[in-house]
Design an enzyme around this catalytic site. Structure first.
Site, PDB file in Angstrom:
ATOM      1  N   LYS A 106      -2.281  -6.222  13.108  1.00 43.42           N
ATOM      2  CA  LYS A 106      -0.881  -6.043  12.728  1.00 43.42           C
ATOM      3  C   LYS A 106      -0.296  -4.951  13.616  1.00 43.42           C
ATOM      4  O   LYS A 106      -0.877  -3.871  13.759  1.00 43.42           O
ATOM      5  CB  LYS A 106      -0.769  -5.628  11.265  1.00 43.42           C
ATOM      6  CG  LYS A 106       0.648  -5.201  10.847  1.00 43.42           C
ATOM      7  CD  LYS A 106       0.678  -4.723   9.402  1.00 43.42           C
ATOM      8  CE  LYS A 106       2.072  -4.214   9.017  1.00 43.42           C
ATOM      9  NZ  LYS A 106       2.136  -3.792   7.595  1.00 43.42           N
ATOM     10  N   TYR A 136      -0.664   1.068  15.423  1.00 45.86           N
ATOM     11  CA  TYR A 136       0.660   1.557  15.787  1.00 45.86           C
ATOM     12  C   TYR A 136       0.548   2.650  16.857  1.00 45.86           C
ATOM     13  O   TYR A 136      -0.274   3.550  16.726  1.00 45.86           O
ATOM     14  CB  TYR A 136       1.368   2.156  14.578  1.00 45.86           C
ATOM     15  CG  TYR A 136       1.635   1.186  13.460  1.00 45.86           C
ATOM     16  CD1 TYR A 136       2.828   0.474  13.401  1.00 45.86           C
ATOM     17  CD2 TYR A 136       0.700   0.976  12.447  1.00 45.86           C
ATOM     18  CE1 TYR A 136       3.086  -0.424  12.373  1.00 45.86           C
ATOM     19  CE2 TYR A 136       0.947   0.070  11.426  1.00 45.86           C
ATOM     20  CZ  TYR A 136       2.140  -0.621  11.393  1.00 45.86           C
ATOM     21  OH  TYR A 136       2.373  -1.507  10.384  1.00 45.86           O
ATOM     22  N   ASP A 191       0.807  -1.215   0.000  1.00 46.97           N
ATOM     23  CA  ASP A 191       0.000   0.000   0.000  1.00 46.97           C
ATOM     24  C   ASP A 191       0.845   1.272   0.000  1.00 46.97           C
ATOM     25  O   ASP A 191       0.321   2.382   0.119  1.00 46.97           O
ATOM     26  CB  ASP A 191      -0.921   0.003   1.227  1.00 46.97           C
ATOM     27  CG  ASP A 191      -0.147  -0.168   2.532  1.00 46.97           C
ATOM     28  OD1 ASP A 191       0.628  -1.144   2.633  1.00 46.97           O
ATOM     29  OD2 ASP A 191      -0.320   0.641   3.448  1.00 46.97           O
TER      30      ASP A 191
END
Length: 263
Positions: free
Chosen positions: A176, A145, A25
């Site tokens: 993730k 994140y 991406d």
């Protein structure tokens, strides 16, 4: 089986229940970087190496679709920002679950930066997309994140396990996130998250360092990897993915994987 279960089998190994994902991406974030100039070729190489799925925006499906070669799962990314944005940490929705279904995607993904000034809106988007995914039977991978002006250390275990748990609580099927540096601390992340956790690869680095990261994450309970630049920018992406997959799916050591990579 539910639609989610059927589609998850297309992006995970049916036998090991683990996955090797290669995100592509980066074209929206950074433009046509090395390794992604020819998107079809990039997908071909990681598919030949045994990757279970790739992640990309609409452009990957439109301009990187292949007419042959080994099959590979398609995860369409729903959120984006560019590297020259006033706030690159602010991710906005650029695609929808229903459009991803129309385009033949096996799953969708979203990126949320926990600690960013725009965290509230990104969490709202994640929750809404998760509900839509439940309605349509579409698996959702959440890229989580710890990032923002007050985040001093992105791989701090307390912040990483918070980020991972948030995604699961809001309905993600796979999370993730970043590696915390060692198997013991990463085990805190995976134990505290009721859905599979895959580890990000981070910045481009050398082969041994990346493979050691993978080995450590798997020892810490990871369900696989989602590694981009260290895969598609490798001198031999197919060999790198094959070596990484041997660690993920066959529990090979770094030494054994390096032999495959350098053969």
């Amino acid at each position: 089986m539910s639609g989610k279960e059927i589609r998850l089998e297309r992006i995970m190994n049916r036998n090991t229940k683990k996955t090797v994902i290669v995100p592509m991406d980066h074209g929206v974030t950074n433009g046509p970087i090395q390794g992604l100039i020819d998107m079809s070729q990039a997908v071909n190489l990681v598919a030949d190496g045994g990757a279970n799925a790739v992640i990309g925006h609409v452009g990957l499906a439109l301009y990187g679709h292949r007419q042959g070669g080994r099959d590979i799962g398609l995860i369409l990314h729903l959120s984006a920002s560019t590297s020259i944005s006033p706030d690159p940490n602010e991710k906005v929705l650029v695609n929808s679950v229903t459009n991803a279904l129309r385009m033949g995607a096996d799953a969708v993904s979203m990126h949320v930066n926990i600690g960013a000034e725009s965290e509230a809106r990104m969490l709202s988007d994640l929750g809404n997309v998760a509900i839509e995914c439940m309605e349509w039977g579409m698996p959702l991978l959440a890229m989580m994140y710890p990032r923002g002006k007050d985040i001093k250390k992105e791989n701090d275990v307390d912040q990483v396990k918070l980020a991972a748990r948030v995604a699961a609580e809001l309905g993600a099927d796979i999370v993730k996130t970043v590696y915390t540096g060692d198997p013991e601390s990463f085990r805190e992340v995976t134990r505290g998250c009721p859905v599979p956790v895959v580890v990000a690869g981070g910045s481009k680095t050398d082969d041994r360092t990346t493979l050691e990261l993978i080995e450590g994450a798997m020892a810490g309970g990871a369900a696989g990897i989602s590694i981009g630049r260290n895969a598609f920018q490798h001198r031999t992406p197919d060999k790198f993915v094959r070596a990484a997959a041997c660690i993920v799916h066959q529990n090979m050591s770094v030494t054994e994987a390096l032999k495959i990579l350098n053969s």
